[in-house]
Design a protein around this motif. Sequence first.
Motif, PDB file in Angstrom:
ATOM      1  N   ILE A  57       0.848  -1.212   0.000  1.00  0.00           N
ATOM      2  CA  ILE A  57       0.000   0.000   0.000  1.00  0.00           C
ATOM      3  C   ILE A  57       0.873   1.248   0.000  1.00  0.00           C
ATOM      4  CG2 ILE A  57      -1.596   1.359   1.432  1.00  0.00           C
ATOM      5  CD1 ILE A  57      -2.797  -1.384   2.332  1.00  0.00           C
ATOM      6  N   LYS A  58       1.921   1.223   0.823  1.00  0.00           N
ATOM      7  CA  LYS A  58       2.835   2.368   0.908  1.00  0.00           C
ATOM      8  C   LYS A  58       3.464   2.656  -0.451  1.00  0.00           C
ATOM      9  CE  LYS A  58       6.405   4.084   4.047  1.00  0.00           C
ATOM     10  NZ  LYS A  58       7.256   3.757   5.202  1.00  0.00           N
ATOM     11  N   THR A  59       3.910   1.594  -1.135  1.00  0.00           N
ATOM     12  CA  THR A  59       4.533   1.749  -2.459  1.00  0.00           C
ATOM     13  C   THR A  59       3.539   2.318  -3.462  1.00  0.00           C
ATOM     14  OG1 THR A  59       5.881  -0.185  -1.947  1.00  0.00           O
ATOM     15  CG2 THR A  59       5.844   0.520  -4.245  1.00  0.00           C
ATOM     16  N   LEU A  60       2.299   1.785  -3.435  1.00  0.00           N
ATOM     17  CA  LEU A  60       1.273   2.270  -4.368  1.00  0.00           C
ATOM     18  C   LEU A  60       0.945   3.736  -4.118  1.00  0.00           C
ATOM     19  CD1 LEU A  60      -1.144  -0.803  -4.404  1.00  0.00           C
ATOM     20  CD2 LEU A  60       0.073   0.123  -6.378  1.00  0.00           C
ATOM     21  N   LYS A  61       0.840   4.113  -2.846  1.00  0.00           N
ATOM     22  CA  LYS A  61       0.538   5.522  -2.521  1.00  0.00           C
ATOM     23  C   LYS A  61       1.634   6.445  -3.019  1.00  0.00           C
ATOM     24  CE  LYS A  61      -2.458   5.011   1.539  1.00  0.00           C
ATOM     25  NZ  LYS A  61      -2.542   5.130   2.993  1.00  0.00           N
ATOM     26  N   ALA A  62       2.887   6.032  -2.846  1.00  0.00           N
ATOM     27  CA  ALA A  62       4.006   6.852  -3.326  1.00  0.00           C
ATOM     28  C   ALA A  62       3.967   6.983  -4.835  1.00  0.00           C
ATOM     29  CB  ALA A  62       5.330   6.224  -2.877  1.00  0.00           C
ATOM     30  N   THR A  63       3.594   5.867  -5.544  1.00  0.00           N
ATOM     31  CA  THR A  63       3.486   5.898  -7.007  1.00  0.00           C
ATOM     32  C   THR A  63       2.399   6.871  -7.434  1.00  0.00           C
ATOM     33  OG1 THR A  63       4.139   3.566  -7.057  1.00  0.00           O
ATOM     34  CG2 THR A  63       3.168   4.459  -9.066  1.00  0.00           C
ATOM     35  N   VAL A  64       1.223   6.788  -6.760  1.00  0.00           N
ATOM     36  CA  VAL A  64       0.109   7.691  -7.085  1.00  0.00           C
ATOM     37  C   VAL A  64       0.528   9.143  -6.879  1.00  0.00           C
ATOM     38  CG1 VAL A  64      -2.187   8.442  -6.351  1.00  0.00           C
ATOM     39  CG2 VAL A  64      -1.711   6.010  -6.612  1.00  0.00           C
ATOM     40  N   ALA A  65       1.238   9.420  -5.774  1.00  0.00           N
ATOM     41  CA  ALA A  65       1.676  10.800  -5.483  1.00  0.00           C
ATOM     42  C   ALA A  65       2.600  11.312  -6.585  1.00  0.00           C
ATOM     43  CB  ALA A  65       2.393  10.843  -4.142  1.00  0.00           C
ATOM     44  N   SER A  66       3.537  10.471  -7.035  1.00  0.00           N
ATOM     45  CA  SER A  66       4.463  10.927  -8.082  1.00  0.00           C
ATOM     46  C   SER A  66       3.730  11.130  -9.405  1.00  0.00           C
ATOM     47  CB  SER A  66       5.620   9.929  -8.249  1.00  0.00           C
ATOM     48  OG  SER A  66       5.138   8.695  -8.731  1.00  0.00           O
ATOM     49  N   GLN A  67       2.713  10.265  -9.679  1.00  0.00           N
ATOM     50  CA  GLN A  67       1.926  10.433 -10.910  1.00  0.00           C
ATOM     51  C   GLN A  67       1.112  11.724 -10.854  1.00  0.00           C
ATOM     52  OE1 GLN A  67       2.137   8.712 -13.695  1.00  0.00           O
ATOM     53  NE2 GLN A  67       3.684   7.394 -12.780  1.00  0.00           N
ATOM     54  N   ASP A  68       0.605  12.067  -9.660  1.00  0.00           N
ATOM     55  CA  ASP A  68      -0.121  13.343  -9.496  1.00  0.00           C
ATOM     56  C   ASP A  68       0.760  14.513  -9.921  1.00  0.00           C
ATOM     57  OD1 ASP A  68      -2.420  12.258  -8.632  1.00  0.00           O
ATOM     58  OD2 ASP A  68      -2.132  12.699  -6.496  1.00  0.00           O
ATOM     59  N   GLU A  69       2.012  14.478  -9.464  1.00  0.00           N
ATOM     60  CA  GLU A  69       2.943  15.555  -9.806  1.00  0.00           C
ATOM     61  C   GLU A  69       3.193  15.596 -11.310  1.00  0.00           C
ATOM     62  OE1 GLU A  69       6.347  14.654  -7.451  1.00  0.00           O
ATOM     63  OE2 GLU A  69       5.212  14.791  -5.579  1.00  0.00           O
ATOM     64  N   ARG A  70       3.349  14.419 -11.905  1.00  0.00           N
ATOM     65  CA  ARG A  70       3.593  14.349 -13.353  1.00  0.00           C
ATOM     66  C   ARG A  70       2.406  14.898 -14.137  1.00  0.00           C
ATOM     67  NH1 ARG A  70       6.172  12.658 -17.600  1.00  0.00           N
ATOM     68  NH2 ARG A  70       5.266  11.232 -19.125  1.00  0.00           N
ATOM     69  N   ILE A  71       1.181  14.512 -13.703  1.00  0.00           N
ATOM     70  CA  ILE A  71      -0.035  15.019 -14.364  1.00  0.00           C
ATOM     71  C   ILE A  71      -0.100  16.535 -14.270  1.00  0.00           C
ATOM     72  CG2 ILE A  71      -2.567  15.099 -14.156  1.00  0.00           C
ATOM     73  CD1 ILE A  71      -2.338  12.074 -13.282  1.00  0.00           C
ATOM     74  N   ALA A  72       0.211  17.070 -13.070  1.00  0.00           N
ATOM     75  CA  ALA A  72       0.187  18.527 -12.878  1.00  0.00           C
ATOM     76  C   ALA A  72       1.170  19.217 -13.824  1.00  0.00           C
ATOM     77  CB  ALA A  72       0.520  18.873 -11.432  1.00  0.00           C
ATOM     78  N   ASN A  73       2.378  18.653 -13.951  1.00  0.00           N
ATOM     79  CA  ASN A  73       3.380  19.236 -14.855  1.00  0.00           C
ATOM     80  C   ASN A  73       2.920  19.200 -16.302  1.00  0.00           C
ATOM     81  OD1 ASN A  73       5.205  19.869 -12.842  1.00  0.00           O
ATOM     82  ND2 ASN A  73       6.186  17.856 -12.888  1.00  0.00           N
ATOM     83  N   LEU A  74       2.324  18.059 -16.720  1.00  0.00           N
ATOM     84  CA  LEU A  74       1.828  17.936 -18.099  1.00  0.00           C
ATOM     85  C   LEU A  74       0.689  18.921 -18.368  1.00  0.00           C
ATOM     86  CD1 LEU A  74       1.897  14.038 -18.469  1.00  0.00           C
ATOM     87  CD2 LEU A  74       3.319  15.663 -19.714  1.00  0.00           C
ATOM     88  N   GLU A  75      -0.188  19.095 -17.358  1.00  0.00           N
ATOM     89  CA  GLU A  75      -1.287  20.062 -17.518  1.00  0.00           C
ATOM     90  C   GLU A  75      -0.744  21.469 -17.731  1.00  0.00           C
ATOM     91  OE1 GLU A  75      -3.534  19.499 -13.972  1.00  0.00           O
ATOM     92  OE2 GLU A  75      -4.836  17.957 -14.851  1.00  0.00           O
TER      93      GLU A  75
END
Length: 468
Positions: free
Chosen positions: A442-460
Amino acid sequence: MNQRRVVRQSKFRHVFGQTMKSDQCYDDIRVSKVTSDNSFCAVNPKFVAIIVEASGGGAFMVLPLQKTGRIDKAYPTVCGHTGPVLDIEWCPHNDQIIASGSEDCSIMIWQIPENGLTAPITDPVVILEGHSKRVGIVSWHPTARNVLLSAGLDNIIYIWNVGTAEPMITLDMHPDLIFSTSWNYNGSLLCTTCKDKNLRVIDPRKEEVIAEMKAHEGSRPMRAVFLTSGNVFTTGFSRMSERQLALWNVKSCERIAQLEMDTSNGVFLPFYDADTNLIYLCGKGDCSIHYFEITDEAPYVHFLSIFTTKEPQRGMGFMPKRGIDVTKCEIARFFKLHERKCEPIIMTVPRKSDLYQDDLYPDTIGPEPAMEAEEWFEGKNKDPILISLKDGYVPVKSREFKAQRTYLDKPQKKSESGNAPMKGTFPNVNSESKLEELLQEIKTLKATVASQDERIANLEDQMAKIAI
């Protein structure tokens, strides 16, 4: 004539507000767009916390006060909730502990590192679960360590012992949505406002309503705050949708004073300064802060002034008195949220002297709790422990660490991840390794989701620039 004379004599008659310069603001913050009448912001002498937009869950940002200027898009957030965060509040007894309530029906308690975040935090130290609908209000007890109130859209208030992660008191006495809650000065009573238009004063440990009155006729949300005098101040709307203020004597259930304001739609968020008896009203969507002095002489609620800025406020944070600058005669500091930034506003009493102004700074509430959670649940009441601001507030590090260890002692014993199971339910020995494996995943998945959030924000952002 009498009202004029009383107001003119007040030392707060000429309080003036001032916005900080742009380099003292916090820029490029994506403030939450959730439609809620909460303040979205919580501050203490170390940090400012702001509820922000987050894809795939809920998050809030925690910034050290000195970290002003443009905030990097990739700046880490506290992002353990699976639904939008609706309310946050710093613990009054530990400046590194913050509680959050969310649409995912849970309350989470977080420990913020001494110098702020260096990576996203996904694991709270305690999870409190019990509400069947989203949690819109969290509020720490003013004098007892580890006591937290939560109110949800299930119309129920729980009062938790955070040290054991148990709901010790359940208050099921509201027939409709709870708009606001407020502890009295020593935390022995609560006042609440509800969609049924009633103001209630509750003895939480007896689970009894000891006073109830129809506060405002309008259907828009009401707010209430307990004053040190024992009276209650409310904001609401008339039947004709005019904004109103009122002062109530809860012992006699009588209204002491009422003021009609204007016809704006914005709900007034009241911030009360117990030291000066000043009330600041910040309307959601307004460009102004109204402030009043409460006295025991007619007309009781005295208008002082209005501070106005150009842009409307999406939310507002209010600094505890120990976090202000006494060398500049500052008596209040707000953190105003715009759509993309947070702007500090200081309220000052003009004085010519550079000396410490004793009359502006009576002893104020300090960070030490007056008692433990168990004492309060057993029926004890103690007033807050006060401190002098004469030499400014200097946190004592050893006390801070001691408070943290005491605070986290019980939850940490329950599970290595820091997530305290509710009501002391423990996994059996055979399932411990399996549980550990799942928690790690769960910890690993949450960290992955957090990094993807940042990537999405940058792409936006990149897309926005291309579109321009």
